[in-house]
Enzyme design. Sequence first.
Site: not given
Length: 361
Positions: A190, A139, A247
Amino acid sequence: MSETKRIAVIPGDGIGKEVTPEGVKVLEAACAVSGRKLAFTHFDWGADRFLKDGTTLPPEAPQMLQRDFDAILFGAVGDPRVPSNQHAADILLGLRFKLDLYVNARPCVLFDRRLTPLRDRGEQDVDFIVFRENTEGAYAGVGGNFKQGTPDEVAVQEDVNTRKGVERIIRYALDYARRKGLKRVCMSDKSNAMTYAHGLWQRVWKELREEYKEIETRHLYVDTLVMEMVRDPTQFEVIVTCNMFGDIASDLGAQLSGGLGLAPSGNIHPGKVSLFEPVHGSAPNIAGKNVANPMGSALTGAMMLDYLGLEREAALICDAVCAAVREGKTTPDLGGQMGTREVGAWLSERIVKSGLAGAGA
Ligand code: ATP
């Protein structure tokens, strides 16, 4: 008697303008019971103001909010009359970045078993909080397009992770668990695929958890995290993760615990002015009809009070919302027949009654 807490109120657009006044009423009721004082100052930043005179977030606003207020109660921004959504980005993202609100806190608490889509799960099974990194990751707006609109187009969105950014969100989650006496913290990334960006998360996590030996720390890749949240949410007390995964995981958590109408959130920078907002957006499709659920705003107010150290007042609000849900005193999204204002009034009345009963006990 006690120090007055100064609250900036920014209702924004759409249902933000309907639910925020109810959130304020509920806050007033909770503080009236204990004699604590809140002083509210309203700001009209949103689509109406933007369309009138072009104002989005005034340049001096972040500094003024930092200087003059203890917290910000926010509604929602977004309006179909501003298709670019420019005002919304300037106001909400502007505040998040300029106030460096690096913690996005989203509690997921099930008040009534009828509200969860999970079979055979009850109130005791869904009670955790997601801490989402709020200022970096995908973001951060780093990237670009090359040969746009051609068959050879290239689109790049960088995942920006700084040591400072990763360290402060992980530390916040671990400190929160310690402060609240919680036992389990799960970090999710991840790092098997994003070896550089999330390799940093792994290294910082391993370093920091050494300082919190009393806490049971655990790591899950994000794909496993979301499976496990659905399979057995009782495993989780605190989840900490990056901006994008937070999110997604927190929206999943919101659904497990009753949906958008109930979900609160905080955008926090410890020790500085922080912003509290319901998870839902401005929902133009239902705006102006007195049907929006104000409980998300009420619980957002409770989160804000808790953050300001008014735990007893916060608990009064949570208890009232819990009672309203159980007694069916809700808006149509939760199956009830009451309006936004009527639910707000019911919650306020309940808070005053139970506060007085508690004082008498
Ligand atoms: P944004 O992009 O700002 O998140 P959105 O339109 O994608 O906005 P929301 O506005 O959050 O999403 O809401 C999606 C839908 O959920 C709404 O259209 C509305 O039907 C429902 N909804 C959201 N909040 C509430 C609420 N407080 N009470 C009742 N229904 C709600």
